[in-house]
Design an enzyme around this catalytic site. Structure first.
Site: not given
Ligand code: NAI
Length: 449
Positions: A176, A435
């Site tokens: 991911g 600035h």
């Molecule tokens: P995500 O939904 O952002 O990304 C998951 C990724 O995994 C996607 O790009 C998808 O295409 C890929 N994927 C899915 N199945 C796959 C497979 N079998 N093989 C390869 N790739 C695959 O989910 P993530 O990173 O787990 O984050 C979850 C949530 O947590 C997000 O909605 C995010 O907004 C939130 N979050 C926010 C943070 C921040 O604001 N800094 C930090 C951490 C999480």
């Protein structure tokens, strides 16, 4: 009788308890796991603490560039993790004292919705009954485990287990390329671990302006992160992943495996089905007052499936509480900033270029290197950064701002305010910025339209 019962003490739950307590409501808040939820215990806070250590280490290694001799630079992983635990503990204690201050009753036990009466809801926890006039569901989300052959919840590390490792691996496979995967990729790469990221789409960070995602991927690639794009993980054998992509099947091995393919909302197992609350395909259905379809039942945070960000949860909690006490308040989702806390950071708010095209909006765009802000050059030797601004074609209203470079996470709120206040570029041109600061880039780019 309680005025408000809250299930879940994460950012949505504890902020709702705090605001409601301030307004004089009698509040009870339940959590079966921990005060502070995923954000404080196994998300935002621990990861940012670790990423700060990684950034310091990287900067120390680059000291020569700034005229500072740093010899024998090294790190103690155990101490980094201990500090992370200390920071988490401190902030959780902070939430506990806030609850005390507003006299919210905290019940650290699993809550069950027992019964919905005409004018209240009965919650059971710890063998006791808690009648509540209003209920806020703030049960959050947990890591989703995709149906990949050989992958089980017990075997894989998610954002939760990876924060408990005692030793650094030599290599890591990350399934991911979303925010979680990329932030951990950045951390482990900075600590000298070989990182492989497998993303089934053609670019990392879906939802982020594609130009920014590509720039960040190139930066991380330069630092040694290996990306497998268009690579669907079909099977997992221990920590080895089997991917299928344009070049056929391939096996890639590593010492550990992190699964970061999105989140699953927590909506089962606590009697929610008894209430008749409706769902969207993403989560609990709420209106812009954060009300569900059932009177006196509200929902906020990840469980609504809208934006899965702690700061969205804060605001939804405020909106829910304000509406409960009869102060009309509306939730808006078009100016919610998002940050990927890598080094460099990527920060954005509002429409991406792709969304503007998809929605058929007539827009103008401008991009500008962050080097147009003197402070960026002073503090980022040999590094590049970029800002992109999207505005309405006719009136020049600011619709989206996207930045790669440090410290964009600390200045992006300025762009969020501009969008929230419906500012146009010519309004921004009239603002006086301090600035020298990197924030001056907003004014610089406003003059390019
Ligand atoms: P995500 O939904 O952002 O990304 C998951 C990724 O995994 C996607 O790009 C998808 O295409 C890929 N994927 C899915 N199945 C796959 C497979 N079998 N093989 C390869 N790739 C695959 O989910 P993530 O990173 O787990 O984050 C979850 C949530 O947590 C997000 O909605 C995010 O907004 C939130 N979050 C926010 C943070 C921040 O604001 N800094 C930090 C951490 C999480």
């Amino acid at each position: 009788m309680y005025d408000l019962g809250i299930i879940g003490a994460g950012p949505a739950g504890y902020v709702a308890a705090e605001r409601a307590g301030h307004k004089g409501m009698k509040v009870v808040i339940f959590d079966k796991r921990h005060l502070g939820g995923v954000c404080l215990n196994e998300g935002c806070i621990p990861t940012k603490t670790m990423l700060y250590s990684a950034k310091l280490y990287e900067n120390a290694l680059l000291g020569e560039k700034y005229g500072i001799s740093c010899t024998g630079v090294s790190f103690d992983f155990g101490k980094i993790m201990d500090r992370k635990d200390k920071v988490v503990k401190k902030l959780v204690a902070g939430v506990a004292s806030k609850m005390k201050l507003v006299k919210a009753e905290v019940i650290m036990a699993e809550a069950q919705i027992e019964e919905r009466k005409p004018d209240h809801i009965i919650i059971k926890a710890d063998g006791n009954s808690y009648p509540c006039k209003n209920l806020l569901i703030a049960t959050g989300s947990e890591a989703a485990i995709p149906p990949i052959k050989g992958l089980t919840k017990e075997k894989a590390y998610t954002n939760r287990e990876i924060l408990q490792i005692k030793e650094l691996p030599k290599s890591i496979n990350i399934i991911g390329g979303g925010v979680i995967g990329i932030e951990f990729a950045g951390f482990f790469n900075s600590m000298g671990v070989k990182v492989n990221v497998f993303e089934m789409l053609d670019e990392i960070l879906p939802g982020i302006d594609a130009e920014m995602s590509t720039l960040l991927r190139n930066e991380l690639k330069k630092k040694g992160v290996e990306f497998f794009l268009g690579a669907k993980v079909e099977e997992v054998k221990g920590n080895t992943v089997v991917i299928s992509g344009k070049e056929g099947q391939k096996e890639v091995s590593a010492d550990i495996l992190l699964v970061a393919v999105g989140r699953k909302i927590n909506s089962e197992g606590f009697g929610l089905e008894k209430t008749g609350v409706e769902f969207t395909p993403k989560g609990i259905k709420i209106d812009n007052h954060c009300r569900t379809n059932i009177p006196n039942i509200y929902a906020a945070g990840d469980v609504t499936g809208f934006s899965l960000l702690a700061h969205t949860a804060y605001r939804e909690a405020e909106v829910a509480v304000n509406n409960i006490v009869g102060e009309k308040d509306i939730m808006r989702y078009d100016a919610i900033p998002g940050v990927v806390y890598t080094n460099p950071e990527v920060s954005s708010v509002g429409l991406t270029e792709e969304e503007a095209v998809k929605q058929g909006i007539k827009f103008k765009k401008a991009t500008l290197p962050l080097a147009f802000a003197g402070r960026f050059i002073a503090e980022n030797e040999g590094k590049n950064g970029l800002i992109k601004m999207i505005t309405g074609e006719k009136y020049g209203e600011i619709l989206g701002v996207h930045i790669i470079g440090n410290p964009s996470s600390e200045i992006i709120y300025g762009a969020a305010m501009a969008i929230e206040m419906q500012m146009r570029v010519k309004d921004l041109q009239q603002v006086v910025f301090p600035h020298p600061t990197v924030s001056e880039i907003f004014k610089e780019i406003a003059f390019t339209f």
